[in-house]
Design a protein around this motif. Structure first.
Motif, short mmCIF file in Angstrom:
data_model
loop_
_atom_site.label_atom_id
_atom_site.label_comp_id
_atom_site.label_asym_id
_atom_site.label_seq_id
_atom_site.Cartn_x
_atom_site.Cartn_y
_atom_site.Cartn_z
N ILE A 45 0.84 -1.21 0.00
CA ILE A 45 0.00 0.00 0.00
C ILE A 45 0.87 1.25 0.00
N ASN A 46 0.78 2.01 -1.10
CA ASN A 46 1.65 3.17 -1.27
C ASN A 46 0.98 4.52 -1.07
N SER A 47 -0.33 4.52 -0.88
CA SER A 47 -0.99 5.83 -0.73
C SER A 47 -2.29 5.66 0.05
N GLU A 48 -2.80 6.79 0.52
CA GLU A 48 -4.06 6.75 1.27
C GLU A 48 -5.20 6.31 0.34
N GLU A 49 -5.08 6.76 -0.95
CA GLU A 49 -6.13 6.39 -1.92
C GLU A 49 -6.18 4.87 -2.08
N GLU A 50 -4.98 4.28 -2.15
CA GLU A 50 -4.92 2.81 -2.30
C GLU A 50 -5.47 2.13 -1.05
N GLN A 51 -5.12 2.65 0.12
CA GLN A 51 -5.62 2.07 1.38
C GLN A 51 -7.15 2.17 1.42
N LYS A 52 -7.66 3.35 0.99
CA LYS A 52 -9.12 3.54 0.98
C LYS A 52 -9.77 2.54 0.04
N PHE A 53 -9.12 2.37 -1.13
CA PHE A 53 -9.67 1.45 -2.14
C PHE A 53 -9.75 0.03 -1.59
N ILE A 54 -8.65 -0.44 -0.96
CA ILE A 54 -8.68 -1.84 -0.50
C ILE A 54 -9.52 -2.01 0.77
N ALA A 55 -9.67 -0.90 1.53
CA ALA A 55 -10.43 -1.01 2.79
C ALA A 55 -11.94 -1.05 2.56
N GLU A 56 -12.33 -0.63 1.34
CA GLU A 56 -13.76 -0.56 1.03
C GLU A 56 -14.40 -1.94 1.12
N ASN A 57 -15.43 -2.03 1.90
CA ASN A 57 -16.16 -3.30 2.09
C ASN A 57 -15.25 -4.47 2.49
N MET A 58 -14.19 -4.17 3.23
CA MET A 58 -13.20 -5.19 3.53
C MET A 58 -13.14 -5.48 5.03
N GLY A 59 -13.19 -6.76 5.38
CA GLY A 59 -12.98 -7.14 6.78
C GLY A 59 -11.50 -7.37 7.01
N ILE A 60 -11.16 -8.24 7.94
CA ILE A 60 -9.75 -8.52 8.23
C ILE A 60 -9.12 -9.27 7.05
N ALA A 61 -7.96 -8.79 6.60
CA ALA A 61 -7.28 -9.46 5.49
C ALA A 61 -5.78 -9.19 5.56
N TRP A 62 -4.99 -10.19 5.20
CA TRP A 62 -3.53 -10.02 5.19
C TRP A 62 -3.09 -9.03 4.13
N ILE A 63 -2.10 -8.22 4.47
CA ILE A 63 -1.44 -7.38 3.47
C ILE A 63 0.06 -7.75 3.47
N GLY A 64 0.79 -7.24 2.49
CA GLY A 64 2.18 -7.68 2.31
C GLY A 64 3.20 -6.97 3.18
N LEU A 65 2.91 -6.85 4.48
CA LEU A 65 3.83 -6.14 5.38
C LEU A 65 4.20 -7.05 6.56
N THR A 66 5.49 -7.08 6.89
CA THR A 66 5.95 -7.94 7.98
C THR A 66 7.21 -7.38 8.64
N ASP A 67 7.42 -7.78 9.91
CA ASP A 67 8.71 -7.44 10.56
C ASP A 67 9.37 -8.74 11.04
N MET A 68 9.09 -9.84 10.31
CA MET A 68 9.60 -11.15 10.75
C MET A 68 11.13 -11.25 10.67
N ASP A 69 11.76 -10.42 9.83
CA ASP A 69 13.23 -10.49 9.74
C ASP A 69 13.90 -9.73 10.87
N SER A 70 13.30 -8.61 11.26
CA SER A 70 13.89 -7.81 12.34
C SER A 70 12.75 -7.11 13.08
N GLU A 71 12.61 -7.42 14.37
CA GLU A 71 11.50 -6.91 15.17
C GLU A 71 11.40 -5.37 15.09
N GLY A 72 10.25 -4.89 14.71
CA GLY A 72 10.01 -3.44 14.66
C GLY A 72 10.44 -2.79 13.36
N VAL A 73 11.11 -3.55 12.47
CA VAL A 73 11.50 -2.99 11.16
C VAL A 73 10.53 -3.54 10.12
N TRP A 74 9.56 -2.70 9.76
CA TRP A 74 8.48 -3.15 8.87
C TRP A 74 8.89 -3.06 7.41
#
Ligand code: MAN
Ligand code: CA
Length: 220
Positions: free
Chosen positions: A132-161
């Protein structure tokens, strides 16, 4: 009228030159013939150069105006054709469950999976978990959306997203109090608790949720 004015002033100029030459040559005891004629020819030459320059400028101006008009027309045509293509892509994408938005196709899985399985699911479809690169994109995907995975993680280094393409997170749309991981919530869902734009939550990667896949269009 203009022509007459030019001719008159030219005559006046010539006359004043005549007088000057007459006086000078008279004082030197010479005639007025040769030198005076040369001077007249010189001034005509100047005038001709000026006229030529004027014509050249006018031609350039017309050429530039035509070029400007042509460029603008072509830009308009390109814009219209791009808009038409975008519209077609939007319509086509709805047919098989993908939705189109600003150069990407989005797909929401029907099955619930862990974050890693969800990523695999997207990759098998020529996509990846959404970045997600912009608020517009976040708004677009959030529309009518419940809980869903997105491509963000800090599994390699805690707190580094990091996004799934390896880029760092710059703007996050975290829900209030998030992220609150104590080292055990390394994957991110959108649509947690509220339908608000700011709805991300760091979550256990082994939880099973639906996911949002994104496939970017490479226009070149
Ligand atoms: C609550 C919050 C969240 C957390 C989940 C885990 O809803 O603390 O931040 O991720 O519990 O179940
Ligand atoms: Ca959390």
């Amino acid at each position: 009228m203009k022509g007459m004015k030019i001719e008159m002033s030219e005559n006046m100029y010539a006359n004043s030159e005549d007088t000057e030459f007459y006086t000078r040559n008279h004082m030197l005891g010479k005639g007025t013939s040769g030198t005076n004629r040369d001077s007249k020819t010189g001034s005509r030459c100047c005038m001709l150069t000026a006229v030529c320059l004027g014509v050249l400028c006018a031609v350039l101006l017309v050429a530039l105006s035509l070029l400007w008009f042509k460029l603008n027309t072509e830009i308009d045509q390109l814009q219209t054709s791009c808009e038409a293509k975008e519209k077609n892509l939007g319509m086509l994408s709805q047919l098989d469950g993908w939705r189109y938005f600003r150069s990407s196709f989005y797909y929401v899985s029907t099955e619930k999976k862990t974050w890693n399985e969800a990523r695999q699911h997207c990759r098998e479809r020529g996509a990846d978990l959404v970045i997600i690169n912009s608020e517009e994109e976040q708004k677009f995907i959030a529309e009518n959306m419940g809980i869903a995975w997105i491509g963000l993680t800090d599994m390699d280094s805690e707190g580094v997203w990091k996004w799934v393409d390896g880029s760092s997170l710059t703007t996050g749309y975290w829900g209030s109090g998030e992220p609150n991981s104590k080292g055990d919530e390394d994957c991110v869902v959108t649509g947690y608790k509220s339908t608000n734009v700011k709805s991300w939550n760091d979550y256990y990667c082994n939880n099973v949720e639906v996911c949002i896949c994104e496939r970017k269009i490479n226009w070149i």
